[in-house]
Write a protein that holds these residues in place. Structure first.
Motif, PDB file in Angstrom:
ATOM      1  N   ALA A 101       0.905  -1.270  -0.181  1.00  0.00           N
ATOM      2  CA  ALA A 101       0.038   0.025   0.035  1.00  0.00           C
ATOM      3  C   ALA A 101       0.760   1.426  -0.067  1.00  0.00           C
ATOM      4  CB  ALA A 101      -0.949   0.173   1.244  1.00  0.00           C
ATOM      5  N   ASP A 102       1.758   1.142   0.665  1.00  0.00           N
ATOM      6  CA  ASP A 102       2.816   2.207   0.576  1.00  0.00           C
ATOM      7  C   ASP A 102       3.981   2.533  -0.476  1.00  0.00           C
ATOM      8  OD1 ASP A 102       4.079   0.103   1.644  1.00  0.00           O
ATOM      9  OD2 ASP A 102       5.085   1.543   3.419  1.00  0.00           O
ATOM     10  N   GLU A 103       4.070   1.649  -1.578  1.00  0.00           N
ATOM     11  CA  GLU A 103       4.912   1.136  -2.453  1.00  0.00           C
ATOM     12  C   GLU A 103       4.697   1.756  -3.909  1.00  0.00           C
ATOM     13  OE1 GLU A 103       7.500  -2.544  -0.658  1.00  0.00           O
ATOM     14  OE2 GLU A 103       5.717  -2.945  -1.773  1.00  0.00           O
ATOM     15  N   SER A 104       5.533   2.328  -4.669  1.00  0.00           N
ATOM     16  CA  SER A 104       5.223   2.664  -5.795  1.00  0.00           C
ATOM     17  C   SER A 104       6.402   2.873  -6.829  1.00  0.00           C
ATOM     18  CB  SER A 104       5.023   4.066  -5.975  1.00  0.00           C
ATOM     19  OG  SER A 104       5.564   5.177  -5.119  1.00  0.00           O
ATOM     20  N   ILE A 105       6.417   2.695  -8.113  1.00  0.00           N
ATOM     21  CA  ILE A 105       7.157   2.633  -9.006  1.00  0.00           C
ATOM     22  C   ILE A 105       6.880   3.299 -10.244  1.00  0.00           C
ATOM     23  CG2 ILE A 105       6.551   0.312  -9.978  1.00  0.00           C
ATOM     24  CD1 ILE A 105       9.416  -0.653 -10.309  1.00  0.00           C
ATOM     25  N   SER A 106       7.826   3.660 -11.038  1.00  0.00           N
ATOM     26  CA  SER A 106       7.759   4.374 -12.348  1.00  0.00           C
ATOM     27  C   SER A 106       8.202   3.467 -13.392  1.00  0.00           C
ATOM     28  CB  SER A 106       8.508   5.852 -12.299  1.00  0.00           C
ATOM     29  OG  SER A 106       8.179   6.561 -13.429  1.00  0.00           O
ATOM     30  N   VAL A 107       7.458   3.320 -14.274  1.00  0.00           N
ATOM     31  CA  VAL A 107       7.681   2.187 -15.383  1.00  0.00           C
ATOM     32  C   VAL A 107       7.600   2.855 -16.680  1.00  0.00           C
ATOM     33  CG1 VAL A 107       7.471   0.026 -16.384  1.00  0.00           C
ATOM     34  CG2 VAL A 107       6.931   0.509 -13.885  1.00  0.00           C
ATOM     35  N   ASN A 108       8.913   2.624 -17.614  1.00  0.00           N
ATOM     36  CA  ASN A 108       8.686   3.083 -18.865  1.00  0.00           C
ATOM     37  C   ASN A 108       7.571   2.679 -19.662  1.00  0.00           C
ATOM     38  OD1 ASN A 108       9.039   2.593 -21.951  1.00  0.00           O
ATOM     39  ND2 ASN A 108      11.004   3.399 -21.680  1.00  0.00           N
ATOM     40  N   GLY A 109       6.545   3.384 -20.418  1.00  0.00           N
ATOM     41  CA  GLY A 109       5.486   3.193 -20.999  1.00  0.00           C
ATOM     42  C   GLY A 109       5.340   1.859 -21.740  1.00  0.00           C
ATOM     43  N   ASN A 110       6.356   1.457 -22.578  1.00  0.00           N
ATOM     44  CA  ASN A 110       6.504   0.438 -23.264  1.00  0.00           C
ATOM     45  C   ASN A 110       6.715  -0.900 -22.646  1.00  0.00           C
ATOM     46  OD1 ASN A 110       6.252  -0.531 -26.015  1.00  0.00           O
ATOM     47  ND2 ASN A 110       8.317  -1.016 -26.043  1.00  0.00           N
ATOM     48  N   ASP A 111       6.923  -0.617 -21.513  1.00  0.00           N
ATOM     49  CA  ASP A 111       7.322  -1.965 -20.580  1.00  0.00           C
ATOM     50  C   ASP A 111       6.240  -2.238 -19.524  1.00  0.00           C
ATOM     51  OD1 ASP A 111       9.845  -2.178 -21.997  1.00  0.00           O
ATOM     52  OD2 ASP A 111      10.732  -0.622 -20.569  1.00  0.00           O
ATOM     53  N   VAL A 112       4.992  -1.639 -19.684  1.00  0.00           N
ATOM     54  CA  VAL A 112       3.995  -2.119 -18.930  1.00  0.00           C
ATOM     55  C   VAL A 112       3.227  -3.068 -19.580  1.00  0.00           C
ATOM     56  CG1 VAL A 112       2.016  -1.431 -17.396  1.00  0.00           C
ATOM     57  CG2 VAL A 112       3.796   0.184 -17.565  1.00  0.00           C
ATOM     58  N   LEU A 113       2.890  -4.212 -18.815  1.00  0.00           N
ATOM     59  CA  LEU A 113       2.235  -5.306 -19.441  1.00  0.00           C
ATOM     60  C   LEU A 113       0.711  -5.443 -18.876  1.00  0.00           C
ATOM     61  CD1 LEU A 113       1.787  -7.730 -21.136  1.00  0.00           C
ATOM     62  CD2 LEU A 113       2.934  -9.195 -19.316  1.00  0.00           C
ATOM     63  N   ALA A 114       0.763  -5.194 -17.393  1.00  0.00           N
ATOM     64  CA  ALA A 114      -0.714  -5.494 -16.743  1.00  0.00           C
ATOM     65  C   ALA A 114      -0.490  -5.052 -15.224  1.00  0.00           C
ATOM     66  CB  ALA A 114      -0.984  -7.005 -16.782  1.00  0.00           C
ATOM     67  N   PHE A 115      -1.661  -4.582 -14.754  1.00  0.00           N
ATOM     68  CA  PHE A 115      -1.722  -4.142 -13.383  1.00  0.00           C
ATOM     69  C   PHE A 115      -3.093  -4.410 -12.950  1.00  0.00           C
ATOM     70  CE2 PHE A 115      -1.574  -0.377 -15.861  1.00  0.00           C
ATOM     71  CZ  PHE A 115      -2.766   0.312 -15.530  1.00  0.00           C
ATOM     72  N   GLU A 116      -3.276  -4.768 -11.501  1.00  0.00           N
ATOM     73  CA  GLU A 116      -4.593  -5.097 -10.843  1.00  0.00           C
ATOM     74  C   GLU A 116      -5.403  -3.621 -10.670  1.00  0.00           C
ATOM     75  OE1 GLU A 116      -5.067  -8.548  -8.026  1.00  0.00           O
ATOM     76  OE2 GLU A 116      -3.111  -7.455  -7.514  1.00  0.00           O
ATOM     77  N   SER A 117      -6.809  -3.567 -10.838  1.00  0.00           N
ATOM     78  CA  SER A 117      -7.409  -2.651 -10.607  1.00  0.00           C
ATOM     79  C   SER A 117      -7.202  -2.050  -9.342  1.00  0.00           C
ATOM     80  CB  SER A 117      -8.995  -2.981 -10.746  1.00  0.00           C
ATOM     81  OG  SER A 117      -9.345  -3.747  -9.722  1.00  0.00           O
ATOM     82  N   SER A 118      -6.658  -2.348  -8.432  1.00  0.00           N
ATOM     83  CA  SER A 118      -6.303  -1.854  -7.070  1.00  0.00           C
ATOM     84  C   SER A 118      -5.365  -0.916  -7.177  1.00  0.00           C
ATOM     85  CB  SER A 118      -6.071  -2.908  -6.012  1.00  0.00           C
ATOM     86  OG  SER A 118      -4.940  -3.530  -6.350  1.00  0.00           O
ATOM     87  N   VAL A 119      -4.374  -0.848  -8.346  1.00  0.00           N
ATOM     88  CA  VAL A 119      -3.327  -0.170  -8.371  1.00  0.00           C
ATOM     89  C   VAL A 119      -3.652   1.139  -9.030  1.00  0.00           C
ATOM     90  CG1 VAL A 119      -1.135   0.036  -9.685  1.00  0.00           C
ATOM     91  CG2 VAL A 119      -1.576  -2.222  -8.565  1.00  0.00           C
TER      92      VAL A 119
END
Length: 224
Positions: A101-119
């Motif tokens: 809940a207190d963690e975050s990351i910045s990812v290159n747009g081309n390298d994002v594959l999927a994430f849960e709706s809670s994110v």
């Protein structure tokens, strides 16, 4: 190997986490509600799932990022229902992270594959690096809780700052470690003015991390 053994050896694993690797390049998502994936990443699914969005716009999450900036297109998939969704991206290696809940990351747009709706997610552009990639680098800021999946060409390397990286080989970084731009004139003289290697991302916070890959993405649109 006979056909029965082949089938047995390559069946999906039973049980497991919400995001589970069937192999290093294929992700099995146990959907119970909703999940967001890169458009065009679906290779198969089981169960009662519905898909919204468009897979024929300008290429995956990169096009999605542009659509958020210009209000054009919806090239990501919102997947809803109950079942198993199998996703991949050009046989790239898949890395799964479970953000607290207190963690975050910045990812290159081309390298994002999927994430849960809670994110939670937001989009930003490092416009000062226009020399490194057309229009600067666009990143997706992902904040937990929830699972995320990112992709890399080959096995990633995680570095502790201070460090300077090639923007085209930089996949992600911890949210507490926003980069600044840097220009190395000696690299510029050596490799030529047209090379992106004269531009670097500079990370300085030793409490954070940076993820790089053994590959230069170049223009993400070329890899869709």
């Amino acid at each position: 190997m006979d056909i029965d053994q082949f089938i047995t050896d390559n069946r999906p694993e039973e049980g497991g986490d919400t995001f589970q690797l069937e192999n290093s390049k294929l992700l099995d998502i146990a959907v119970d509600g909703s999940v967001t994936t890169k458009a065009g990443a679906m290779v198969a699914y089981e169960g009662d799932l519905s898909f919204t969005g468009s897979s024929n716009a300008e290429g995956g999450i990169t096009g999605f990022i542009k659509s958020k900036a210009t209000s054009e297109g919806t090239p990501v998939m919102e997947v809803e229902g109950t079942g198993h969704l199998y996703v991949a991206d050009d046989a790239k290696e898949i890395q799964i992270m479970d953000l607290g809940a207190d963690e975050s990351i910045s990812v290159n747009g081309n390298d994002v594959l999927a994430f849960e709706s809670s994110v939670d997610y937001s989009i930003s552009t490092i416009g000062s690096l226009s020399g490194a990639s057309a229009g600067g680098l666009t990143n997706v800021f992902l904040e937990g809780p929830g699972h995320i999946a990112i992709t890399t060409h080959g096995s990633p390397l995680v570095l502790t700052p201070p460090v300077k990286t090639d923007p085209q080989a930089t996949v992600a970084w911890s949210a507490n470690n926003s980069p600044s731009s840097s220009v190395n004139r000696s690299l510029s003289d050596m490799v030529g003015q047209s090379s992106g290697e004269q531009y670097q991302l500079e990370f300085t916070n030793p409490d954070g991390f940076v993820i790089v890959q053994p590959f230069e993405e170049g223009n993400p649109a070329q890899h869709q």
